[in-house]
Design a protein around this motif. Structure first.
Motif, PDB file in Angstrom:
ATOM      1  N   THR A 158       0.742  -0.925  -0.005  1.00  0.00           N
ATOM      2  CA  THR A 158      -0.044   0.032   0.036  1.00  0.00           C
ATOM      3  C   THR A 158       0.965   1.232  -0.063  1.00  0.00           C
ATOM      4  OG1 THR A 158      -0.161   0.143   2.408  1.00  0.00           O
ATOM      5  CG2 THR A 158      -1.853  -1.106   1.411  1.00  0.00           C
ATOM      6  N   THR A 159       0.226   2.415  -0.333  1.00  0.00           N
ATOM      7  CA  THR A 159       0.817   3.725  -0.404  1.00  0.00           C
ATOM      8  C   THR A 159      -0.151   4.447  -0.051  1.00  0.00           C
ATOM      9  OG1 THR A 159       0.430   4.281  -2.870  1.00  0.00           O
ATOM     10  CG2 THR A 159       2.573   3.136  -2.200  1.00  0.00           C
ATOM     11  N   SER A 160       0.425   5.781   0.428  1.00  0.00           N
ATOM     12  CA  SER A 160      -0.735   6.852   0.940  1.00  0.00           C
ATOM     13  C   SER A 160      -1.399   7.427  -0.198  1.00  0.00           C
ATOM     14  CB  SER A 160      -0.076   7.731   1.772  1.00  0.00           C
ATOM     15  OG  SER A 160       1.154   8.246   1.354  1.00  0.00           O
ATOM     16  N   TYR A 161      -0.810   7.252  -1.538  1.00  0.00           N
ATOM     17  CA  TYR A 161      -1.445   7.929  -2.734  1.00  0.00           C
ATOM     18  C   TYR A 161      -1.916   7.069  -3.690  1.00  0.00           C
ATOM     19  CZ  TYR A 161       3.319   6.429  -4.085  1.00  0.00           C
ATOM     20  OH  TYR A 161       4.669   5.828  -4.341  1.00  0.00           O
ATOM     21  N   GLY A 162      -2.106   5.888  -3.457  1.00  0.00           N
ATOM     22  CA  GLY A 162      -2.517   4.641  -4.561  1.00  0.00           C
ATOM     23  C   GLY A 162      -3.445   3.712  -4.066  1.00  0.00           C
ATOM     24  N   THR A 163      -3.827   2.783  -4.975  1.00  0.00           N
ATOM     25  CA  THR A 163      -4.632   1.736  -4.358  1.00  0.00           C
ATOM     26  C   THR A 163      -3.824   0.408  -4.055  1.00  0.00           C
ATOM     27  OG1 THR A 163      -6.052   2.224  -6.253  1.00  0.00           O
ATOM     28  CG2 THR A 163      -6.450   0.057  -5.558  1.00  0.00           C
ATOM     29  N   PRO A 164      -4.258  -0.256  -2.928  1.00  0.00           N
ATOM     30  CA  PRO A 164      -3.622  -1.360  -2.422  1.00  0.00           C
ATOM     31  C   PRO A 164      -3.208  -2.371  -3.601  1.00  0.00           C
ATOM     32  CG  PRO A 164      -5.272  -0.733  -0.996  1.00  0.00           C
ATOM     33  CD  PRO A 164      -5.384   0.046  -2.196  1.00  0.00           C
ATOM     34  N   ASP A 165      -2.241  -3.051  -3.527  1.00  0.00           N
ATOM     35  CA  ASP A 165      -1.834  -4.053  -4.612  1.00  0.00           C
ATOM     36  C   ASP A 165      -1.923  -5.400  -3.691  1.00  0.00           C
ATOM     37  OD1 ASP A 165      -0.873  -5.772  -6.319  1.00  0.00           O
ATOM     38  OD2 ASP A 165       0.848  -4.785  -7.059  1.00  0.00           O
ATOM     39  N   PHE A 166      -2.919  -6.216  -3.920  1.00  0.00           N
ATOM     40  CA  PHE A 166      -3.330  -7.503  -3.405  1.00  0.00           C
ATOM     41  C   PHE A 166      -2.425  -8.533  -4.021  1.00  0.00           C
ATOM     42  CE2 PHE A 166      -6.063  -4.855  -1.055  1.00  0.00           C
ATOM     43  CZ  PHE A 166      -5.954  -5.561   0.172  1.00  0.00           C
TER      44      PHE A 166
END
Length: 123
Positions: free
Chosen positions: A69-77
């Motif tokens: 996760t980042t504070s600027y994007g969508t989580p990558d699962f």
């Protein structure tokens, strides 16, 4: 009622350097089967450390990355089901990770790690 122990650990990770004193999360969480387990992770590094990784490690096995996760994007699962896991990271200094519908297969050590975003430019 059946309770399942989920153990959480924290790591500070940037370019292979560890220093867990800068990343904080609870060490142990007891959850009843069928409930959700949410863990919060925070760090005292700078706001440039806006990347967060959540890992799981079963006893005797290697760690596996569940979500980035980042504070600027969508989580990558990646390969993991978003119905089973969720993650929120609205600000660089903290984030949360949830295991939904906890069962026996979820009993593991979960690690939170953070890293600094860096941009490499070529001249």
């Amino acid at each position: 009622m059946i309770s399942i122990l989920i153990v959480f650990q924290s790591l500070y990770w940037i370019q292979g350097v560890s220093g867990a004193n800068d990343v904080n999360q609870p060490q142990t969480l007891w959850v009843e089967k069928g409930q959700s387990a949410t863990i919060n992770c925070s760090h005292t590094k700078s706001a440039t450390h806006n990347q967060m990784y959540w890992y799981r490690q079963y006893y005797g096995e290697s760690m596996e990355l569940i979500v980035f996760t980042t504070s600027y994007g969508t989580p990558d699962f990646g390969k993991f089901n978003q119905n089973k896991f969720s993650a929120i990271k609205a600000v660089p200094e903290n984030g949360s990770f949830t295991v939904n519908d906890v069962d026996y297969n979820d009993s593991a050590v979960y690690f939170c790690a953070v890293s600094e975003h860096s941009v490499i430019t070529t001249g």
